[in-house]
Scaffold this active site. Structure first.
Site, PDB file in Angstrom:
ATOM      1  CG  ASP A  86      -1.975   1.033   1.221  1.00 31.35           C
ATOM      2  OD1 ASP A  86      -2.267   1.558   0.136  1.00 31.35           O
ATOM      3  OD2 ASP A  86      -2.520   1.332   2.295  1.00 31.35           O
ATOM      4  CG  HIS A  87      -0.781   4.820   0.757  1.00 29.93           C
ATOM      5  ND1 HIS A  87      -1.267   5.890   0.035  1.00 29.93           N
ATOM      6  CD2 HIS A  87      -1.841   4.350   1.456  1.00 29.93           C
ATOM      7  CE1 HIS A  87      -2.547   6.070   0.290  1.00 29.93           C
ATOM      8  NE2 HIS A  87      -2.934   5.136   1.151  1.00 29.93           N
ATOM      9  CD  GLU A 197      -6.259   1.091  -4.898  1.00 27.74           C
ATOM     10  OE1 GLU A 197      -7.275   0.380  -5.018  1.00 27.74           O
ATOM     11  OE2 GLU A 197      -5.802   1.473  -3.802  1.00 27.74           O
ATOM     12  CE  LYS A 239      -6.487   7.646   7.547  1.00 21.90           C
ATOM     13  NZ  LYS A 239      -6.478   6.645   6.457  1.00 21.90           N
ATOM     14  CG  HIS A 272      -7.615   4.422  -0.477  1.00 18.09           C
ATOM     15  ND1 HIS A 272      -6.305   4.689  -0.814  1.00 18.09           N
ATOM     16  CD2 HIS A 272      -7.997   3.396  -1.276  1.00 18.09           C
ATOM     17  CE1 HIS A 272      -5.914   3.863  -1.779  1.00 18.09           C
ATOM     18  NE2 HIS A 272      -6.922   3.070  -2.074  1.00 18.09           N
TER      19      HIS A 272
END
Length: 431
Positions: A86-87, A197, A239, A272
């Site tokens: 990820d990221h 992605e 979050k 996300h």
């Protein structure tokens, strides 16, 4: 005896998928239980962690992958599953995660996005565009153009829209293409199938349909094939709490984004900061017609802390106190609104049930009638790295989970089955 073949991740293509972040390497049994309990077509991205998260928890990509595979082997899991690096921002990030066996690579070009672009006045925008346009010759393809997206929006590229897109995303698009080419080259050398992605969700302002169209169109024209793209949706996706915003307006924009994804891909629309956004899952499943990906991360850590609350109230209180002390520093890279002053300290709450309500309450942004106004869950969310690498709290938290695996699995299964069921309802409604 022959060595057993270990479960390996694979690409999932356009099947609906759900990413389960696991910052401790102990959550996979609960994640698998949630998939089984919810049923439906959604596949699990069972191993998922960003380079940033690994740095904060002192883990390596191989640790993330091994923990997932060990758990899958233990239950002889027989379904396809994915692994999300990820990221990613650098070739070095790619090399480390490729070597560990990841199959889903999320490119994050946010460092190259001009976050102030939406606020420039005409003179500022013109000046910045004049310096950037030579590196974005493609802008002439859009000036004055209108594109009708089937079952979606009419996308209008007037002069200001194009200039702002060049200033805001020009360098980011170049960076994403460069890293995408590096990933596919590394995969070819390794003889492995992978999928990509693109994440443009970490921006201050929502991604407009014109920006989405331009980014996806440029990726396509430069030979980058993506399995999913994550825009920044309207409203607030903080979050650790539910969605904040107008759900009807969100649904209308999701329909448009999904239509662009279908027209210029097809690829999945990716959500996300998907943890705990219960109110938006059903419409997300419906708008995308199941061509979706959802990414969660910190919520599994928070539910691990709930296990501590159930079995070691003193440790839970001390983790809260420590997290309150770390929050203002650790929250720097997160989109949150809670403040330490807005949530009572453990000493000011009557019992562990009140502490759990104040710091782990989930589905509403602000509990009512509890004497406080802000979500303490965000305080714990942002401080996971400080807690897990603490010489006392990290090992102690982990030991509670090891000592109480049934509680851990049951809490995670309940938590994530709620997510998955709502997504499934939307997918079913879309037919």
């Amino acid at each position: 005896m022959p060595t057993a073949v270990r479960h390996q991740p694979t690409t999932l293509g356009l099947e609906p998928s759900f990413g389960f972040g696991d910052r401790l390497g102990l959550a996979t049994p609960g994640h698998l239980a949630a998939l089984a309990e919810a049923g439906g077509p959604i596949r699990g991205i069972v191993a998922q962690q960003s380079i940033r998260e690994m740095a904060r928890t002192d883990r390596q990509p191989v640790d993330v992958m091994s923990a997932a595979i060990d758990a899958l082997d233990a239950v002889s899991f027989g379904q396809p599953w994915g692994a999300d690096a990820d990221h990613l921002k650098t070739p070095e990030d790619v090399d480390r995660t490729m070597a560990a066996g990841f199959t889903f690579f999320t490119i994050d070009p946010s460092d190259h996005v001009d976050q102030r672009a939406d606020g420039y006045d005409a003179a500022e925008l013109d000046a910045l565009f004049d310096s950037a346009k030579h590196d974005a010759p493609w802008h002439v393809e859009y000036l004055g153009q209108t594109f009708d997206v089937p079952d979606g929006p009419t996308v209008v590229f007037d002069e200001t829209t194009v200039k702002r897109a060049v200033v805001k995303y020009g360098r980011a698009i170049d960076s994403a293409v460069e890293l995408a080419n590096y990933i596919t080259g590394a995969a070819d050398k390794a003889g492995r199938a992978v999928e990509l992605e693109i994440s443009v969700d970490e921006t201050d302002e929502p991604t407009t349909v014109a920006e989405h169209y331009l980014i996806a169109d440029q990726l396509r024209k430069r030979g980058v094939s993506v399995v999913s793209l994550a825009p920044r949706f309207i409203g607030e996706l903080e979050k650790g709490v539910d969605y904040k915003g107008d759900l009807a307006a969100l649904e209308a924009t999701m329909v448009d984004h999904a239509a662009i994804a279908n027209h210029l891909g097809p690829y999945k629309l990716s959500l996300h900061s998907g943890s705990d956004k219960l109110s938006m899952y059903r419409l997300f499943g419906r708008c995308t017609k199941g061509r979706l990906h959802v990414k969660t991360a910190g919520t599994s850590y928070l539910e691990a802390v709930r296990v501590v609350a159930r079995h070691d109230a003193d440790l839970f209180a001390r983790i809260i106190d420590f997290s309150r002390g770390r929050y203002d520093t650790d929250k720097a890279t997160y989109h949150v609104s809670a403040t330490v002053a807005g949530v009572p300290a453990p000493a000011d709450l009557p019992d562990v049930a009140a502490m759990e309500q104040a710091y782990l309450q989930t589905w509403d942004t602000v509990p009512e009638g509890q004497g406080f106004t802000e979500p303490g869950r965000q305080i714990l969310h942002c401080t996971f790295g400080s807690v897990l690498t603490h010489l006392e709290f990290g090992p102690s938290l982990r030991q509670v989970l090891v000592d109480h695996p049934d509680t851990h699995r049951a809490i995670l299964a309940d938590h994530f089955a709620r997510h998955l069921r709502e997504l499934n309802k939307g997918i079913d409604e879309a037919g």
